[in-house]
Design an enzyme around this catalytic site. Structure first.
Site, short mmCIF file in Angstrom:
data_model
loop_
_atom_site.label_atom_id
_atom_site.label_comp_id
_atom_site.label_asym_id
_atom_site.label_seq_id
_atom_site.Cartn_x
_atom_site.Cartn_y
_atom_site.Cartn_z
N GLU A 124 0.83 -1.22 0.00
CA GLU A 124 0.00 0.00 0.00
C GLU A 124 0.87 1.27 0.00
OE1 GLU A 124 -3.01 0.02 -0.76
OE2 GLU A 124 -4.39 -0.82 0.68
N THR A 179 -6.05 8.78 -1.95
CA THR A 179 -5.90 8.33 -0.56
C THR A 179 -4.74 9.07 0.13
OG1 THR A 179 -6.87 6.20 -1.04
CG2 THR A 179 -5.47 6.30 0.90
N1 ATP Z 1 -2.24 -2.72 -8.30
C1 ATP Z 1 -2.79 -1.52 -8.10
N2 ATP Z 1 -4.13 -1.38 -8.12
C2 ATP Z 1 -4.70 -0.16 -7.93
N3 ATP Z 1 -4.00 0.99 -7.71
C3 ATP Z 1 -2.65 0.86 -7.70
C4 ATP Z 1 -1.99 -0.38 -7.87
N4 ATP Z 1 -0.66 -0.18 -7.78
C5 ATP Z 1 -0.49 1.14 -7.56
N5 ATP Z 1 -1.68 1.77 -7.54
C6 ATP Z 1 -1.87 3.21 -7.36
O1 ATP Z 1 -2.59 3.46 -6.17
C7 ATP Z 1 -3.45 4.61 -6.35
C8 ATP Z 1 -4.88 4.14 -6.03
O2 ATP Z 1 -4.89 3.81 -4.70
P1 ATP Z 1 -5.85 4.64 -3.67
O3 ATP Z 1 -5.55 4.13 -2.33
O4 ATP Z 1 -5.74 6.08 -3.94
O5 ATP Z 1 -7.28 4.22 -4.12
P2 ATP Z 1 -7.96 2.82 -3.90
O6 ATP Z 1 -7.00 1.83 -3.35
O7 ATP Z 1 -8.63 2.49 -5.17
O8 ATP Z 1 -9.07 3.17 -2.84
P3 ATP Z 1 -8.99 3.15 -1.26
O9 ATP Z 1 -7.56 2.88 -0.91
O10 ATP Z 1 -9.45 4.50 -0.82
O11 ATP Z 1 -9.90 2.06 -0.86
C9 ATP Z 1 -3.34 5.05 -7.79
O12 ATP Z 1 -2.43 6.14 -7.83
C10 ATP Z 1 -2.74 3.82 -8.46
O13 ATP Z 1 -1.95 4.20 -9.56
N1 HSE Z 2 -8.06 3.72 6.33
C1 HSE Z 2 -7.65 4.21 5.03
C2 HSE Z 2 -8.43 3.44 4.00
C3 HSE Z 2 -8.00 3.74 2.61
O1 HSE Z 2 -8.71 2.88 1.77
C4 HSE Z 2 -7.92 5.71 4.92
O2 HSE Z 2 -9.04 6.08 5.27
O3 HSE Z 2 -7.02 6.45 4.52
#
Ligand code: ATP
Ligand code: HSE
Length: 300
Positions: A124, A179
């Site tokens: 992450e 995020t």
């Molecule tokens: N395998 C992957 N899948 C999705 N996003 C990825 C991955 N690898 C890197 N990223 C990057 O992570 C970011 C998306 O993650 P982000 O935490 O912002 O959103 P999310 O994971 O879709 O939602 P959340 O974490 O809020 O549940 C983007 O910038 C994306 O390019």
């Molecule tokens: N606990 C995290 C979750 C991101 O998916 C946040 O709220 O930033």
């Protein structure tokens, strides 16, 4: 040999459970297939996630795992992305947890679930700069998960007696590094009175899920620290939540770092009222959106 594993979408936080609660749901899934290659390198094959393994959650998780276990193979990681990116549905965590499960199987590492959560959360960092364990705990355990420790990682699965149905209201909002931005908005310090109120609500909500008490879930699933700090990103959330409550939803919260809103419903909920109310509210904001009805994934 190819090994394929999947992880479903998830909603972290659930109101007052910032960074410690998550819920796995069947709305979307990532499938990750890994195969050894003879290049000695990690290669990513994916339509819409970073090609650089250090910038991809799946790649970074496996890089750390291979370093710790002194595995030097080349690995091809193919990500069939089903969880939409950047919408608060645990997309980044779905890839990393599926990749870790597949790697664990391919190399017979016999990692514990908590060890797989540790390596998945490490990925992450590539998504948001911090290793939050909530979404990935869903990808490993399924169901509702509670993070009881991060050093070392310890997760408890919450055996929820109350099994609500779920509605995901997914606004079409794209915020670069959402995020990371949302996490920077969370206050570093809070008043003791806010802490007391937050822990009281969290405890009440968990009691509600464990005992099957609808009102306790509704009274507990409220947050005026994290969700409030992020209100600028999702100004429509308060109106959607109060409309859903008026239509007799159990409760609602921001899914992870948003913008998706997770609404808990049951047989008493007027879902058509929520659908029309959502259309009216998001129409005022000029937002396209979709509503996905789904269920909790009990486990893998
Ligand atoms: N395998 C992957 N899948 C999705 N996003 C990825 C991955 N690898 C890197 N990223 C990057 O992570 C970011 C998306 O993650 P982000 O935490 O912002 O959103 P999310 O994971 O879709 O939602 P959340 O974490 O809020 O549940 C983007 O910038 C994306 O390019
Ligand atoms: N606990 C995290 C979750 C991101 O998916 C946040 O709220 O930033």
């Amino acid at each position: 040999m190819k090994i394929k594993e999947l992880s479903y979408s998830s909603s972290a936080n659930l109101g007052p459970g910032y960074d410690i609660l998550s819920l796995s749901h069947r709305a979307f899934k990532d499938e990750v297939e890994i195969e050894e290659n003879n290049t000695g390198k990690i290669r990513i094959f994916s339509d819409n996630t970073p090609e650089d393994p250090m910038k991809n959650t799946a790649g970074l998780s496996l890089i750390q795992l291979m370093k710790d276990r002194k595995i030097k193979s080349g690995i091809d990681i193919t990500i069939n992305k089903g969880v939409p990116v950047g919408l608060g549905l645990g997309s980044s965590g779905a890839s990393s947890s599926a990749a870790v499960k597949a790697f664990n199987k391919m190399f017979d590492l016999n990692l514990t679930n908590d060890e797989m959560v540790y390596y998945s959360m490490y990925g992450e960092i590539a998504a948001c700069g911090s290793a939050h364990p909530d979404n990935v705990s869903s990808g490993i355990y399924g169901g509702m998960t509670l993070i009881t420790s991060t050093e070392p990682v310890r997760v408890r699965k919450i055996d929820i007696k109350y099994k609500p149905h779920l509605m995901l209201v997914i606004p079409d909002i794209k915020i670069e590094e959402k995020t990371k931005l949302a996490r920077s908005m969370v206050p570093k310090n809070i008043d003791i009175k806010d802490m007391v109120r937050q822990t009281s609500r969290l405890s009440l909500m968990l009691l509600g899920f464990l005992n099957g008490e609808r009102q306790a879930i509704r009274d507990g699933m409220n947050d005026e620290i994290v969700e409030k700090s992020r209100n600028g990103l999702f100004p429509f959330y308060g109106e959607i939540k109060s409309m859903a409550i008026d239509e007799n939803a159990v409760s609602a919260c921001i899914s992870g770092a948003g913008p998706t809103i997770l609404i808990f419903t049951d047989e008493r909920t007027n879902k058509n009222g929520i659908i029309s109310g959502t259309d009216e509210i998001l129409g005022k904001y000029g937002l396209n959106y979709k509503i996905v009805e789904t269920e909790i994934v009990e486990g893998y």
